[in-house]
Design an enzyme around this catalytic site. Structure first.
Site, PDB file in Angstrom:
ATOM      1  N   TYR A  59     -14.910  -4.195  23.439  1.00  0.00           N
ATOM      2  CA  TYR A  59     -14.421  -4.161  22.055  1.00  0.00           C
ATOM      3  C   TYR A  59     -15.524  -3.655  21.110  1.00  0.00           C
ATOM      4  O   TYR A  59     -15.289  -2.771  20.283  1.00  0.00           O
ATOM      5  CB  TYR A  59     -13.956  -5.563  21.654  1.00  0.00           C
ATOM      6  CG  TYR A  59     -13.421  -5.666  20.246  1.00  0.00           C
ATOM      7  CD1 TYR A  59     -12.127  -5.282  19.944  1.00  0.00           C
ATOM      8  CD2 TYR A  59     -14.210  -6.171  19.209  1.00  0.00           C
ATOM      9  CE1 TYR A  59     -11.625  -5.381  18.656  1.00  0.00           C
ATOM     10  CE2 TYR A  59     -13.724  -6.279  17.914  1.00  0.00           C
ATOM     11  CZ  TYR A  59     -12.429  -5.880  17.643  1.00  0.00           C
ATOM     12  OH  TYR A  59     -11.945  -5.982  16.359  1.00  0.00           O
TER      13      TYR A  59
ATOM     14  N   ASP B 153       3.163   4.494  19.064  1.00  0.00           N
ATOM     15  CA  ASP B 153       2.121   4.044  19.979  1.00  0.00           C
ATOM     16  C   ASP B 153       0.898   4.932  19.750  1.00  0.00           C
ATOM     17  O   ASP B 153       0.931   6.127  20.061  1.00  0.00           O
ATOM     18  CB  ASP B 153       2.617   4.170  21.434  1.00  0.00           C
ATOM     19  CG  ASP B 153       1.626   3.565  22.418  1.00  0.00           C
ATOM     20  OD1 ASP B 153       0.435   3.419  22.079  1.00  0.00           O
ATOM     21  OD2 ASP B 153       2.049   3.244  23.551  1.00  0.00           O
TER      22      ASP B 153
ATOM     23  N   ASN C 186      -5.390   1.399  11.624  1.00  0.00           N
ATOM     24  CA  ASN C 186      -5.688  -0.041  11.711  1.00  0.00           C
ATOM     25  C   ASN C 186      -5.458  -0.634  13.099  1.00  0.00           C
ATOM     26  O   ASN C 186      -6.150  -1.577  13.488  1.00  0.00           O
ATOM     27  CB  ASN C 186      -4.816  -0.771  10.682  1.00  0.00           C
ATOM     28  CG  ASN C 186      -4.756  -2.257  10.943  1.00  0.00           C
ATOM     29  OD1 ASN C 186      -5.708  -2.993  10.661  1.00  0.00           O
ATOM     30  ND2 ASN C 186      -3.648  -2.718  11.514  1.00  0.00           N
TER      31      ASN C 186
ATOM     32  N   THR D 244      -6.353 -14.016  11.308  1.00  0.00           N
ATOM     33  CA  THR D 244      -5.160 -13.286  11.787  1.00  0.00           C
ATOM     34  C   THR D 244      -4.935 -13.731  13.224  1.00  0.00           C
ATOM     35  O   THR D 244      -5.719 -14.504  13.767  1.00  0.00           O
ATOM     36  CB  THR D 244      -5.386 -11.753  11.799  1.00  0.00           C
ATOM     37  OG1 THR D 244      -6.401 -11.453  12.771  1.00  0.00           O
ATOM     38  CG2 THR D 244      -5.795 -11.193  10.455  1.00  0.00           C
TER      39      THR D 244
ATOM     40  N   ILE E  18     -11.821 -12.954  10.327  1.00  0.00           N
ATOM     41  CA  ILE E  18     -10.648 -12.904   9.441  1.00  0.00           C
ATOM     42  C   ILE E  18      -9.521 -13.719  10.069  1.00  0.00           C
ATOM     43  O   ILE E  18      -9.285 -13.636  11.284  1.00  0.00           O
ATOM     44  CB  ILE E  18     -10.160 -11.438   9.249  1.00  0.00           C
ATOM     45  CG1 ILE E  18     -11.330 -10.514   8.848  1.00  0.00           C
ATOM     46  CG2 ILE E  18      -9.030 -11.370   8.227  1.00  0.00           C
ATOM     47  CD1 ILE E  18     -11.990 -10.803   7.522  1.00  0.00           C
TER      48      ILE E  18
ATOM     49  N   GLY F 138      -0.939  -9.188  10.514  1.00  0.00           N
ATOM     50  CA  GLY F 138      -2.370  -9.279  10.203  1.00  0.00           C
ATOM     51  C   GLY F 138      -2.854  -8.361   9.089  1.00  0.00           C
ATOM     52  O   GLY F 138      -2.224  -8.233   8.032  1.00  0.00           O
ATOM     53  N   ILE F 139      -3.965  -7.713   9.364  1.00  0.00           N
ATOM     54  CA  ILE F 139      -4.614  -6.858   8.358  1.00  0.00           C
ATOM     55  C   ILE F 139      -3.728  -5.658   8.008  1.00  0.00           C
ATOM     56  O   ILE F 139      -3.636  -5.263   6.842  1.00  0.00           O
ATOM     57  CB  ILE F 139      -5.991  -6.404   8.887  1.00  0.00           C
ATOM     58  CG1 ILE F 139      -6.944  -7.609   8.984  1.00  0.00           C
ATOM     59  CG2 ILE F 139      -6.582  -5.317   7.999  1.00  0.00           C
ATOM     60  CD1 ILE F 139      -8.240  -7.344   9.745  1.00  0.00           C
TER      61      ILE F 139
HETATM   62  N1  LIG Z   1      -8.943 -10.291  12.702  1.00  0.00           N
HETATM   63  C1  LIG Z   1     -10.235 -10.088  12.723  1.00  0.00           C
HETATM   64  O1  LIG Z   1     -11.034 -11.050  12.656  1.00  0.00           O
HETATM   65  C2  LIG Z   1     -10.791  -8.687  12.810  1.00  0.00           C
HETATM   66  C3  LIG Z   1     -12.162  -8.505  12.647  1.00  0.00           C
HETATM   67  C4  LIG Z   1     -12.685  -7.234  12.734  1.00  0.00           C
HETATM   68  C5  LIG Z   1     -11.868  -6.133  12.950  1.00  0.00           C
HETATM   69  N2  LIG Z   1     -10.532  -6.318  13.108  1.00  0.00           N
HETATM   70  C6  LIG Z   1      -9.722  -5.110  13.352  1.00  0.00           C
HETATM   71  O2  LIG Z   1      -8.696  -4.999  12.385  1.00  0.00           O
HETATM   72  C7  LIG Z   1      -7.523  -4.385  12.963  1.00  0.00           C
HETATM   73  C8  LIG Z   1      -6.320  -5.287  12.766  1.00  0.00           C
HETATM   74  O3  LIG Z   1      -6.638  -6.571  13.279  1.00  0.00           O
HETATM   75  P1  LIG Z   1      -5.660  -7.822  13.186  1.00  0.00           P
HETATM   76  O4  LIG Z   1      -6.525  -9.012  13.231  1.00  0.00           O
HETATM   77  O5  LIG Z   1      -4.699  -7.619  12.087  1.00  0.00           O
HETATM   78  O6  LIG Z   1      -4.954  -7.649  14.626  1.00  0.00           O
HETATM   79  P2  LIG Z   1      -3.536  -8.171  15.137  1.00  0.00           P
HETATM   80  O7  LIG Z   1      -3.697  -8.319  16.608  1.00  0.00           O
HETATM   81  O8  LIG Z   1      -3.096  -9.338  14.340  1.00  0.00           O
HETATM   82  O9  LIG Z   1      -2.597  -6.901  14.816  1.00  0.00           O
HETATM   83  C9  LIG Z   1      -2.764  -5.659  15.459  1.00  0.00           C
HETATM   84  C10 LIG Z   1      -1.481  -4.857  15.312  1.00  0.00           C
HETATM   85  O10 LIG Z   1      -1.648  -3.602  16.022  1.00  0.00           O
HETATM   86  C11 LIG Z   1      -0.458  -3.357  16.769  1.00  0.00           C
HETATM   87  N3  LIG Z   1      -0.752  -2.498  17.932  1.00  0.00           N
HETATM   88  C12 LIG Z   1      -1.406  -2.866  19.070  1.00  0.00           C
HETATM   89  N4  LIG Z   1      -1.438  -1.846  19.921  1.00  0.00           N
HETATM   90  C13 LIG Z   1      -0.793  -0.808  19.328  1.00  0.00           C
HETATM   91  C14 LIG Z   1      -0.495   0.532  19.709  1.00  0.00           C
HETATM   92  N5  LIG Z   1      -0.849   0.996  20.919  1.00  0.00           N
HETATM   93  N6  LIG Z   1       0.145   1.336  18.845  1.00  0.00           N
HETATM   94  C15 LIG Z   1       0.531   0.859  17.627  1.00  0.00           C
HETATM   95  N7  LIG Z   1       0.293  -0.382  17.205  1.00  0.00           N
HETATM   96  C16 LIG Z   1      -0.363  -1.216  18.048  1.00  0.00           C
HETATM   97  C17 LIG Z   1       0.045  -4.736  17.188  1.00  0.00           C
HETATM   98  O11 LIG Z   1       1.403  -4.720  17.564  1.00  0.00           O
HETATM   99  C18 LIG Z   1      -0.252  -5.536  15.934  1.00  0.00           C
HETATM  100  O12 LIG Z   1       0.820  -5.466  15.015  1.00  0.00           O
HETATM  101  C19 LIG Z   1      -7.866  -4.139  14.442  1.00  0.00           C
HETATM  102  O13 LIG Z   1      -8.313  -2.810  14.613  1.00  0.00           O
HETATM  103  C20 LIG Z   1      -9.003  -5.115  14.697  1.00  0.00           C
HETATM  104  O14 LIG Z   1      -9.827  -4.699  15.759  1.00  0.00           O
HETATM  105  C21 LIG Z   1      -9.966  -7.574  13.045  1.00  0.00           C
END
Ligand SMILES: NC(=O)c1ccc[n+]([C@@H]2O[C@H](COP(=O)([O-])OP(=O)(O)OC[C@H]3O[C@@H](n4cnc5c(N)ncnc54)[C@H](O)[C@@H]3O)[C@@H](O)[C@H]2O)c1
Length: 265
Positions: A163, A60, A87, A200, A198, A17-18
């Site tokens: 959240y 972690d 992130n 993802t 977004i 993802g991001i």
């Molecule tokens: N996708 C969206 O629409 C969106 C919108 C707003 C904010 N966000 C924020 O952006 C960030 C990334 O989002 P995304 O959509 O890429 O999420 P995602 O779920 O695709 O990826 C999250 C990543 O974090 C890792 N992770 C989870 N728990 C963990 C831990 N305890 N220690 C280390 N790594 C850990 C996961 O393994 C994964 O690779 C997040 O903080 C999310 O809240 C996402």
């Protein structure tokens, strides 16, 4: 010369993802990136795909000992830390999460990753970057922390209660860290990024909440975005890159919204 040439960076949750997009943009612009990821398979795959100086460290964000080990690994490998992207984040739900539907276990799981993880990141990130020495007035140095919040940290989210609360905490914590570092003359900047919708895995998860038809929900949601389309991970990654770079040398304690205009209405 790249926009973050030679800088030492950590991206948590960089396996997908991001986070993956941010790691890639930072690497493309010259940073040496450590992918700090809970999922060893995805973290390793991203580090291999990026090649060059990119490495994977299993991490972690919830565990203080894991942060200590990560900082030691980066210090022994590179001798310094310039950029930390906090992130990693979770939704921890497959259904709506209203006040009545949110259980303590779920609430705690979200706060532990999204709030405590960012708190620990800021704590150990600032400690590591302080060792770089403060920046001369008008000069560069110190470091940059970018914390991942959300538009859920800016407006009410009745269906994502835990959240939204966690992302509000990240927004507020970011400002406290920014002011503390600025007043101490550490040259460490701290800013938050607030994505909207977004594309993802997590974006898909949000659309699938409550067992609704995810495709129909995506279509419905797109109508609510003034720019008419969901963002891509790279759109958020480019905002992270800017805040992490010296181009943002006078930017701290701010919130950068990347939502196609949703919260401007
Ligand atoms: N996708 C969206 O629409 C969106 C919108 C707003 C904010 N966000 C924020 O952006 C960030 C990334 O989002 P995304 O959509 O890429 O999420 P995602 O779920 O695709 O990826 C999250 C990543 O974090 C890792 N992770 C989870 N728990 C963990 C831990 N305890 N220690 C280390 N790594 C850990 C996961 O393994 C994964 O690779 C997040 O903080 C999310 O809240 C996402």
């Amino acid at each position: 010369m790249g926009r973050v040439d030679g800088k030492i960076a950590i991206v948590t949750g960089g396996g997908t993802g991001i986070g993956r997009a941010a790691a890639a943009r930072l690497a493309e612009e010259g940073a040496k990136v450590t992918i700090a990821e809970f999922n060893a398979e995805s973290g390793q795959a991203v580090a291999e795909a990026l090649g060059g100086d990119a490495v994977f460290v299993r991490h972690d964000v919830r565990e203080e000992a894991s942060w200590q080990a990560l900082m030691e690994a980066v210090a022994s490998h590179h001798g310094r830390l310039d950029i930390l992207v906090n992130n990693a984040g979770i939704l921890a739900t497959e259904s709506d999460q209203t006040l009545g539907q949110t259980e303590m276990e779920q609430w705690r799981a979200v706060q532990t990753v999204n709030v405590e993880g960012v708190f620990l990141g800021c704590k150990y990130g600032v400690a590591a970057m302080t060792a770089n020495g403060g920046r001369e007035k008008g000069g560069l140095g110190g470091g940059a922390i970018v914390n991942m919040s959300s538009i859920a940290g800016l407006v009410g989210t009745p269906h994502l209660l835990a959240y939204g609360a966690s992302k509000g905490a990240v927004r507020q914590m970011t400002k406290s860290v920014a002011i503390d570092c600025a007043r101490k003359g550490l040259g460490i900047r701290c800013n938050s990024v607030h994505p909207g919708v977004i594309h993802t895995d997590m974006g898909d998860q949000v659309m699938a909440l409550g067992n609704n038809d995810a495709a129909a929900k995506w279509a419905e949601r797109l109508v609510q975005i003034p720019m008419g389309e969901a963002g891509q991970a790279v759109d958020v990654a480019n905002c992270i890159l800017f805040l992490a770079s010296d181009e943002a040398r006078h930017v701290t304690g701010t919130e950068l919204v990347v939502d196609g205009g949703i919260t401007a209405i």
